[in-house]
Design a protein around this motif. Structure first.
Motif, PDB file in Angstrom:
ATOM      1  N   SER A 288     -16.824  30.435 -54.309  1.00  0.00           N
ATOM      2  CA  SER A 288     -15.523  30.233 -53.668  1.00  0.00           C
ATOM      3  C   SER A 288     -14.497  31.218 -54.204  1.00  0.00           C
ATOM      4  CB  SER A 288     -15.042  28.797 -53.894  1.00  0.00           C
ATOM      5  OG  SER A 288     -15.891  27.854 -53.269  1.00  0.00           O
ATOM      6  N   ARG A 289     -14.509  31.434 -55.510  1.00  0.00           N
ATOM      7  CA  ARG A 289     -13.553  32.362 -56.112  1.00  0.00           C
ATOM      8  C   ARG A 289     -13.811  33.796 -55.651  1.00  0.00           C
ATOM      9  NH1 ARG A 289     -14.961  31.649 -60.852  1.00  0.00           N
ATOM     10  NH2 ARG A 289     -13.822  29.702 -61.146  1.00  0.00           N
ATOM     11  N   ALA A 290     -15.067  34.185 -55.585  1.00  0.00           N
ATOM     12  CA  ALA A 290     -15.420  35.548 -55.203  1.00  0.00           C
ATOM     13  C   ALA A 290     -15.071  35.842 -53.752  1.00  0.00           C
ATOM     14  CB  ALA A 290     -16.909  35.793 -55.458  1.00  0.00           C
ATOM     15  N   TYR A 291     -15.153  34.833 -52.894  1.00  0.00           N
ATOM     16  CA  TYR A 291     -14.949  35.051 -51.467  1.00  0.00           C
ATOM     17  C   TYR A 291     -13.799  34.213 -50.917  1.00  0.00           C
ATOM     18  CZ  TYR A 291     -19.453  37.304 -51.967  1.00  0.00           C
ATOM     19  OH  TYR A 291     -20.471  38.133 -52.382  1.00  0.00           O
ATOM     20  N   LEU A 292     -12.795  33.994 -51.744  1.00  0.00           N
ATOM     21  CA  LEU A 292     -11.695  33.112 -51.364  1.00  0.00           C
ATOM     22  C   LEU A 292     -10.926  33.638 -50.155  1.00  0.00           C
ATOM     23  CD1 LEU A 292     -10.200  30.517 -52.081  1.00  0.00           C
ATOM     24  CD2 LEU A 292      -8.734  31.846 -53.611  1.00  0.00           C
ATOM     25  N   GLU A 293     -10.817  34.946 -50.025  1.00  0.00           N
ATOM     26  CA  GLU A 293     -10.035  35.516 -48.931  1.00  0.00           C
ATOM     27  C   GLU A 293     -10.899  35.856 -47.708  1.00  0.00           C
ATOM     28  OE1 GLU A 293      -6.969  35.185 -49.175  1.00  0.00           O
ATOM     29  OE2 GLU A 293      -7.024  34.677 -51.308  1.00  0.00           O
ATOM     30  N   MET A 294     -12.139  35.451 -47.722  1.00  0.00           N
ATOM     31  CA  MET A 294     -13.002  35.645 -46.561  1.00  0.00           C
ATOM     32  C   MET A 294     -12.458  34.870 -45.365  1.00  0.00           C
ATOM     33  SD  MET A 294     -17.078  34.701 -46.282  1.00  0.00           S
ATOM     34  CE  MET A 294     -17.632  35.967 -47.429  1.00  0.00           C
ATOM     35  N   GLU A 295     -12.687  35.370 -44.178  1.00  0.00           N
ATOM     36  CA  GLU A 295     -12.297  34.634 -42.979  1.00  0.00           C
ATOM     37  C   GLU A 295     -13.032  33.297 -42.929  1.00  0.00           C
ATOM     38  OE1 GLU A 295     -10.042  35.359 -40.709  1.00  0.00           O
ATOM     39  OE2 GLU A 295      -9.485  37.251 -41.698  1.00  0.00           O
ATOM     40  N   GLU A 296     -12.356  32.265 -42.414  1.00  0.00           N
ATOM     41  CA  GLU A 296     -12.957  30.936 -42.362  1.00  0.00           C
ATOM     42  C   GLU A 296     -14.287  30.944 -41.626  1.00  0.00           C
ATOM     43  OE1 GLU A 296     -10.400  27.947 -40.838  1.00  0.00           O
ATOM     44  OE2 GLU A 296      -8.967  28.061 -42.496  1.00  0.00           O
ATOM     45  N   ALA A 297     -14.353  31.647 -40.524  1.00  0.00           N
ATOM     46  CA  ALA A 297     -15.587  31.670 -39.735  1.00  0.00           C
ATOM     47  C   ALA A 297     -16.734  32.299 -40.519  1.00  0.00           C
ATOM     48  CB  ALA A 297     -15.362  32.438 -38.436  1.00  0.00           C
ATOM     49  N   ASP A 298     -16.432  33.325 -41.308  1.00  0.00           N
ATOM     50  CA  ASP A 298     -17.477  33.987 -42.093  1.00  0.00           C
ATOM     51  C   ASP A 298     -17.948  33.092 -43.236  1.00  0.00           C
ATOM     52  OD1 ASP A 298     -17.373  36.249 -40.494  1.00  0.00           O
ATOM     53  OD2 ASP A 298     -15.837  37.203 -41.731  1.00  0.00           O
ATOM     54  N   ALA A 299     -17.004  32.461 -43.929  1.00  0.00           N
ATOM     55  CA  ALA A 299     -17.382  31.542 -45.009  1.00  0.00           C
ATOM     56  C   ALA A 299     -18.229  30.407 -44.455  1.00  0.00           C
ATOM     57  CB  ALA A 299     -16.131  30.994 -45.692  1.00  0.00           C
ATOM     58  N   SER A 300     -17.853  29.902 -43.293  1.00  0.00           N
ATOM     59  CA  SER A 300     -18.609  28.824 -42.669  1.00  0.00           C
ATOM     60  C   SER A 300     -20.035  29.260 -42.358  1.00  0.00           C
ATOM     61  CB  SER A 300     -17.903  28.369 -41.392  1.00  0.00           C
ATOM     62  OG  SER A 300     -18.656  27.397 -40.711  1.00  0.00           O
ATOM     63  N   ARG A 301     -20.208  30.469 -41.822  1.00  0.00           N
ATOM     64  CA  ARG A 301     -21.550  30.947 -41.482  1.00  0.00           C
ATOM     65  C   ARG A 301     -22.428  31.060 -42.720  1.00  0.00           C
ATOM     66  NH1 ARG A 301     -18.923  33.867 -37.271  1.00  0.00           N
ATOM     67  NH2 ARG A 301     -18.384  35.571 -38.686  1.00  0.00           N
ATOM     68  N   TRP A 302     -21.880  31.604 -43.795  1.00  0.00           N
ATOM     69  CA  TRP A 302     -22.671  31.737 -45.020  1.00  0.00           C
ATOM     70  C   TRP A 302     -23.105  30.368 -45.555  1.00  0.00           C
ATOM     71  CZ3 TRP A 302     -25.118  35.702 -46.967  1.00  0.00           C
ATOM     72  CH2 TRP A 302     -24.710  37.001 -46.660  1.00  0.00           C
ATOM     73  N   MET A 303     -22.201  29.412 -45.534  1.00  0.00           N
ATOM     74  CA  MET A 303     -22.527  28.092 -46.062  1.00  0.00           C
ATOM     75  C   MET A 303     -23.502  27.355 -45.152  1.00  0.00           C
ATOM     76  SD  MET A 303     -18.749  27.094 -47.575  1.00  0.00           S
ATOM     77  CE  MET A 303     -19.226  25.445 -48.129  1.00  0.00           C
ATOM     78  N   GLN A 304     -23.363  27.533 -43.849  1.00  0.00           N
ATOM     79  CA  GLN A 304     -24.327  26.932 -42.929  1.00  0.00           C
ATOM     80  C   GLN A 304     -25.725  27.509 -43.133  1.00  0.00           C
ATOM     81  OE1 GLN A 304     -22.994  26.415 -38.688  1.00  0.00           O
ATOM     82  NE2 GLN A 304     -21.111  27.329 -39.488  1.00  0.00           N
ATOM     83  N   ARG A 305     -25.803  28.823 -43.360  1.00  0.00           N
ATOM     84  CA  ARG A 305     -27.104  29.442 -43.610  1.00  0.00           C
ATOM     85  C   ARG A 305     -27.746  28.871 -44.864  1.00  0.00           C
ATOM     86  NH1 ARG A 305     -25.032  35.650 -42.651  1.00  0.00           N
ATOM     87  NH2 ARG A 305     -24.895  35.578 -40.364  1.00  0.00           N
ATOM     88  N   ALA A 306     -26.945  28.680 -45.897  1.00  0.00           N
ATOM     89  CA  ALA A 306     -27.482  28.114 -47.138  1.00  0.00           C
ATOM     90  C   ALA A 306     -27.985  26.693 -46.904  1.00  0.00           C
ATOM     91  CB  ALA A 306     -26.411  28.136 -48.229  1.00  0.00           C
ATOM     92  N   PHE A 307     -27.257  25.928 -46.112  1.00  0.00           N
ATOM     93  CA  PHE A 307     -27.660  24.556 -45.805  1.00  0.00           C
ATOM     94  C   PHE A 307     -28.927  24.541 -44.953  1.00  0.00           C
ATOM     95  CE2 PHE A 307     -26.748  20.454 -43.400  1.00  0.00           C
ATOM     96  CZ  PHE A 307     -27.140  19.636 -44.456  1.00  0.00           C
ATOM     97  N   ALA A 308     -28.989  25.425 -43.969  1.00  0.00           N
ATOM     98  CA  ALA A 308     -30.188  25.521 -43.119  1.00  0.00           C
ATOM     99  C   ALA A 308     -31.406  25.904 -43.939  1.00  0.00           C
ATOM    100  CB  ALA A 308     -29.954  26.536 -42.008  1.00  0.00           C
TER     101      ALA A 308
END
Length: 337
Positions: free
Chosen positions: A251-271
């Motif tokens: 979260s700290r490393a990618y705090l300024e990432m766009e919401e949609a991009d952060a969401s995609r990365w986290m969804q991939r990890a969950f999948a």
């Protein structure tokens, strides 16, 4: 019991800035002790991180996930909330995921959640209080022994005997500058951020647990089946609802990432955890810039009696909802002692 200042003069009016758990708990005790209180909150609803977000027909507790008790005083409060139907115990199967395998079940701690959502706790605490919602306090000034509160660059109200800042320390610092020697102490507290993803699935996940602390993933730190909590189902438009919290480091490393991009990365990890693609019906992300205090102060609260300004929150005396509540109560007691 009426409030009294350090010199014996009666404290008649207190401004509480922040309507999270600490601010609401502080305000309630002050009111019970005969003090007139106005609570200023920048958001449109009370609660702070004890928050609920509604997306289409689904509700998500995207901040605080549950409440635990360690202190007997707070345990009594939670039992009262339970008896009143404000909270209920969450019996979801909780585990620890480590080494790409499922770890031991974690059931030693009783976890409570608000009914029907976590925001019920804040709504309960706010009942009967004088709340000024949607009022972002931008400045505090002191003239002739009294405090004035400014919101949006304009004077909101004046004539307060004390001011309480019940908010994350980093948000309090700009308001404190030049007003009190507590500034340096407050500035020592660091915070971890947290990305949160709210996810509705069109078909069951097949996961055989309800929540997990994740220690074997570079992105995810916590996952929870929101729909397993009391009074969260049946769902409309989804088979299951999930909350994903990212690890603080990610979260700290990618705090300024766009919401949609952060969401995609986290969804991939969950999948990847599920071992199958996600069939989602709803998805949204939220960036908590100040999610958890890294080094909370040992003091339960901070109070400058001479200036009439105090601070409370989960960064004083220990994190979690319990820490915030006890901090607010202790500060109110100190102000009126």
């Amino acid at each position: 019991m009426s409030g009294s200042s350090i010199d014996g003069g009666r404290i008649a009016h207190v401004a509480v800035v922040g309507a999270g758990v600490a601010g609401l708990a502080c305000a309630r005790v002050l009111v019970e002790r005969g003090v007139r209180v106005r609570v200023f909150e920048r958001e449109g609803c009370p609660g702070g991180r004890v928050a609920t977000r509604r997306i289409e027909a689904l509700s998500f507790d995207h901040g605080v996930q549950y409440i635990t008790t360690q202190d007997s005083r707070f345990e009594l409060v939670v039992r009262q909330w339970q008896a009143a139907g404000i909270v209920a115990r969450w019996h979801g199967l909780t585990t620890v995921l480590a080494g790409r395998g499922q770890g031991e079940e974690v059931q030693s701690v009783a976890r409570f959640v608000g009914l029907p959502t976590m925001e019920a706790v804040a709504v309960h605490l706010a009942q009967g209080l004088d709340l000024c919602l949607g009022s972002a306090v931008t400045q505090l000034t002191r003239h002739g022994g009294g405090w004035s509160v400014h919101a949006g660059g304009e004077l909101a109200q004046e004539g307060f005997d004390h001011v309480v800042l019940a908010m994350p320390s980093a948000y309090a610092l700009p308001l404190l500058a030049g007003l009190t020697g507590l500034f340096e102490r407050v500035a020592t507290v660091a915070w971890d951020p947290c990305w949160a993803v709210m996810l509705g699935l069109s078909r069951p996940s097949g996961i055989d647990f309800d929540a997990a602390f994740v220690s074997d993933d570079p992105i995810l730190g916590w996952i929870a089946r929101e729909s397993s909590k009391p009074m969260r189902s049946p769902l409309r438009g989804a088979a299951e609802s999930w909350i994903l919290h990212a690890h603080p480091t990610w979260s700290r490393a990618y705090l300024e990432m766009e919401e949609a991009d952060a969401s995609r990365w986290m969804q991939r990890a969950f999948a990847a955890r599920l071992g199958r693609p996600l069939v989602k019906s709803t998805v949204a992300a939220h960036r908590w810039r100040l999610a958890l205090p890294v080094n909370p102060l040992p003091e339960r609260f901070l109070l400058d009696r001479e200036q009439g300004i105090g601070l409370a929150g989960d960064w004083c005396g220990g994190p979690r909802v319990e820490g915030a509540y006890l901090s607010g109560v202790a500060l109110a007691q100190a102000i009126t002692s």
